[in-house]
Design a protein around this motif. Structure first.
Motif, PDB file in Angstrom:
ATOM      1  N   MET A 100      10.957  -7.264 -20.574  1.00  0.00           N
ATOM      2  CA  MET A 100      10.859  -9.137 -19.305  1.00  0.00           C
ATOM      3  C   MET A 100      11.097  -7.807 -18.460  1.00  0.00           C
ATOM      4  N   ARG A 101       9.401  -7.935 -17.355  1.00  0.00           N
ATOM      5  CA  ARG A 101       9.259  -7.529 -16.332  1.00  0.00           C
ATOM      6  C   ARG A 101      10.418  -8.686 -15.272  1.00  0.00           C
ATOM      7  N   GLN A 102      10.742  -8.677 -13.891  1.00  0.00           N
ATOM      8  CA  GLN A 102      11.332  -8.293 -13.218  1.00  0.00           C
ATOM      9  C   GLN A 102      10.143  -9.050 -11.633  1.00  0.00           C
ATOM     10  N   LEU A 103      10.823 -10.055 -11.152  1.00  0.00           N
ATOM     11  CA  LEU A 103       9.764 -10.952 -10.139  1.00  0.00           C
ATOM     12  C   LEU A 103       9.861  -9.227  -8.957  1.00  0.00           C
ATOM     13  N   ALA A 104       9.310  -9.939  -8.348  1.00  0.00           N
ATOM     14  CA  ALA A 104       8.591  -8.864  -7.264  1.00  0.00           C
ATOM     15  C   ALA A 104       9.411  -9.268  -5.878  1.00  0.00           C
ATOM     16  N   ASN A 105       9.855  -8.349  -5.933  1.00  0.00           N
ATOM     17  CA  ASN A 105      10.770  -8.224  -4.441  1.00  0.00           C
ATOM     18  C   ASN A 105      10.293  -7.314  -3.409  1.00  0.00           C
ATOM     19  N   HIS A 133     -11.966   0.931  -7.850  1.00  0.00           N
ATOM     20  CA  HIS A 133     -12.032   2.476  -8.251  1.00  0.00           C
ATOM     21  C   HIS A 133     -11.191   2.444  -9.875  1.00  0.00           C
ATOM     22  N   ASP A 134     -11.755   2.899 -10.840  1.00  0.00           N
ATOM     23  CA  ASP A 134     -11.260   2.964 -11.935  1.00  0.00           C
ATOM     24  C   ASP A 134      -9.681   3.541 -12.070  1.00  0.00           C
ATOM     25  N   GLU A 135      -9.423   4.998 -11.119  1.00  0.00           N
ATOM     26  CA  GLU A 135      -7.872   5.463 -11.455  1.00  0.00           C
ATOM     27  C   GLU A 135      -7.366   4.323 -10.543  1.00  0.00           C
ATOM     28  N   LEU A 136      -7.561   3.355  -9.926  1.00  0.00           N
ATOM     29  CA  LEU A 136      -6.776   2.412  -9.534  1.00  0.00           C
ATOM     30  C   LEU A 136      -5.819   1.041 -10.622  1.00  0.00           C
ATOM     31  N   PHE A 137      -7.275   0.939 -11.439  1.00  0.00           N
ATOM     32  CA  PHE A 137      -6.884  -0.065 -11.920  1.00  0.00           C
ATOM     33  C   PHE A 137      -6.477   0.694 -12.968  1.00  0.00           C
ATOM     34  N   ARG A 138      -6.713   1.857 -13.837  1.00  0.00           N
ATOM     35  CA  ARG A 138      -6.236   2.898 -14.873  1.00  0.00           C
ATOM     36  C   ARG A 138      -4.321   2.617 -14.683  1.00  0.00           C
ATOM     37  N   GLU A 139      -4.246   2.550 -13.306  1.00  0.00           N
ATOM     38  CA  GLU A 139      -2.582   3.429 -12.927  1.00  0.00           C
ATOM     39  C   GLU A 139      -1.553   1.967 -12.849  1.00  0.00           C
ATOM     40  N   LYS A 159       2.931  -1.834 -14.231  1.00  0.00           N
ATOM     41  CA  LYS A 159       3.812  -2.758 -14.266  1.00  0.00           C
ATOM     42  C   LYS A 159       4.890  -2.307 -14.758  1.00  0.00           C
ATOM     43  N   ASP A 160       5.065  -1.564 -15.775  1.00  0.00           N
ATOM     44  CA  ASP A 160       5.741  -0.695 -16.763  1.00  0.00           C
ATOM     45  C   ASP A 160       7.201  -0.350 -15.427  1.00  0.00           C
ATOM     46  N   GLU A 161       6.722   0.720 -14.958  1.00  0.00           N
ATOM     47  CA  GLU A 161       8.083   1.366 -14.512  1.00  0.00           C
ATOM     48  C   GLU A 161       8.530   0.570 -13.582  1.00  0.00           C
ATOM     49  N   GLN A 170       9.136  -2.859 -13.192  1.00  0.00           N
ATOM     50  CA  GLN A 170       9.104  -4.116 -13.952  1.00  0.00           C
ATOM     51  C   GLN A 170       8.165  -5.092 -13.114  1.00  0.00           C
ATOM     52  N   ILE A 171       7.372  -5.319 -12.987  1.00  0.00           N
ATOM     53  CA  ILE A 171       6.532  -5.672 -12.551  1.00  0.00           C
ATOM     54  C   ILE A 171       5.128  -6.814 -12.608  1.00  0.00           C
ATOM     55  N   ASN A 172       5.121  -7.932 -12.670  1.00  0.00           N
ATOM     56  CA  ASN A 172       3.618  -8.291 -13.442  1.00  0.00           C
ATOM     57  C   ASN A 172       2.058  -7.919 -12.044  1.00  0.00           C
ATOM     58  N   ILE A 173       1.410  -7.374 -12.432  1.00  0.00           N
ATOM     59  CA  ILE A 173       0.570  -7.292 -11.466  1.00  0.00           C
ATOM     60  C   ILE A 173      -0.803  -7.974 -12.021  1.00  0.00           C
ATOM     61  N   GLU A 174      -1.176  -9.118 -11.165  1.00  0.00           N
ATOM     62  CA  GLU A 174      -2.153  -9.301 -11.405  1.00  0.00           C
ATOM     63  C   GLU A 174      -3.933  -9.657 -11.088  1.00  0.00           C
ATOM     64  N   LEU A 175      -5.458  -9.050 -11.312  1.00  0.00           N
ATOM     65  CA  LEU A 175      -6.145  -8.720 -10.771  1.00  0.00           C
ATOM     66  C   LEU A 175      -6.770 -10.417 -10.044  1.00  0.00           C
ATOM     67  N   ALA A 176      -7.034 -10.631  -8.922  1.00  0.00           N
ATOM     68  CA  ALA A 176      -7.013 -12.350  -8.482  1.00  0.00           C
ATOM     69  C   ALA A 176      -7.232 -12.539  -6.822  1.00  0.00           C
ATOM     70  N   SER A 177      -7.036 -13.258  -6.462  1.00  0.00           N
ATOM     71  CA  SER A 177      -8.334 -13.237  -4.904  1.00  0.00           C
ATOM     72  C   SER A 177      -8.409 -14.869  -4.657  1.00  0.00           C
ATOM     73  N   PRO A 178      -8.317 -15.596  -3.545  1.00  0.00           N
ATOM     74  CA  PRO A 178      -9.387 -16.447  -3.484  1.00  0.00           C
ATOM     75  C   PRO A 178     -10.656 -17.085  -3.608  1.00  0.00           C
ATOM     76  N   MET A 179     -10.910 -16.103  -3.399  1.00  0.00           N
ATOM     77  CA  MET A 179     -12.786 -15.891  -4.359  1.00  0.00           C
ATOM     78  C   MET A 179     -12.715 -16.287  -5.609  1.00  0.00           C
ATOM     79  N   ASP A 180     -11.508 -15.962  -6.729  1.00  0.00           N
ATOM     80  CA  ASP A 180     -11.855 -16.156  -7.749  1.00  0.00           C
ATOM     81  C   ASP A 180     -12.347 -18.266  -8.176  1.00  0.00           C
ATOM     82  N   PHE A 181     -11.258 -18.583  -7.286  1.00  0.00           N
ATOM     83  CA  PHE A 181     -11.120 -20.295  -7.261  1.00  0.00           C
ATOM     84  C   PHE A 181     -12.101 -21.400  -6.298  1.00  0.00           C
TER      85      PHE A 181
END
Length: 172
Positions: free
Chosen positions: A1-6, A55-61, A66-68, A70-81
């Protein structure tokens, strides 16, 4: 399980993304990451990011980071909503440069309005902190809403009447 992002984990994300970027881009943080980096929250459940340009290299990373980290990373911004007026890039406060990546907080007015539209308890607290710290002004938030209100039809999940009431409640 991932940790909270500090703060430390978000800083690590910036350093590591900057190290792999081969081309210039901007990375915009939203929501909890903004709250943690500004210091009114210690942690966030996930780190919301938007890349411009993409850029694909950013998405691929991202899966590895996330694993190294131990945080959750989401692709989201206000413009999605909600609609976000042109010029949001210039209204997005600069954090720092890491390698070829410029890190910013996504337009704080867009963040505040997206939080007002959603209306969760944490969103209410975040808006209060943004106002208390002088990061946003009520009058400008209302003007920003007036600019986007005619475009709400493009966001069918958003209830324009409820959104207006929320904005009036937060920014009166």
């Amino acid at each position: 399980m991932r940790q909270l992002a500090n703060h430390e984990r978000i800083e690590g994300l910036m350093r590591r993304l900057g190290a792999v970027a081969r081309r210039a881009a901007r990375v915009y943080f939203t929501g909890g990451a903004t709250a943690v980096l500004y210091g009114w929250r210690d942690t966030t459940i996930d780190v919301d990011v938007k890349f411009v340009p993409e850029h694909d290299e950013l998405f691929r990373e991202l899966p590895r980071l996330k694993d190294e980290l131990q945080i959750n990373i989401e692709l989201a911004s206000p413009m999605d909503f909600i609609p976000v007026p042109e010029g949001w890039e210039e209204r997005s406060p600069f954090i720092r440069l890491e390698g070829k990546l410029a890190f910013h907080h996504f337009d704080l007015y867009a963040q505040a309005l997206a939080k007002a539209e959603r209306g969760h308890a944490q969103d209410t607290a975040d808006i209060g902190e943004m106002l208390r710290r002088g990061l946003i002004e009520p009058g400008r938030a209302r003007a920003y809403f007036a600019a986007i209100e005619p475009l709400l039809y493009r966001y069918p999940a958003t209830d324009p009447v409820a959104f207006r009431k929320a904005v009036e409640g937060f920014f009166s």
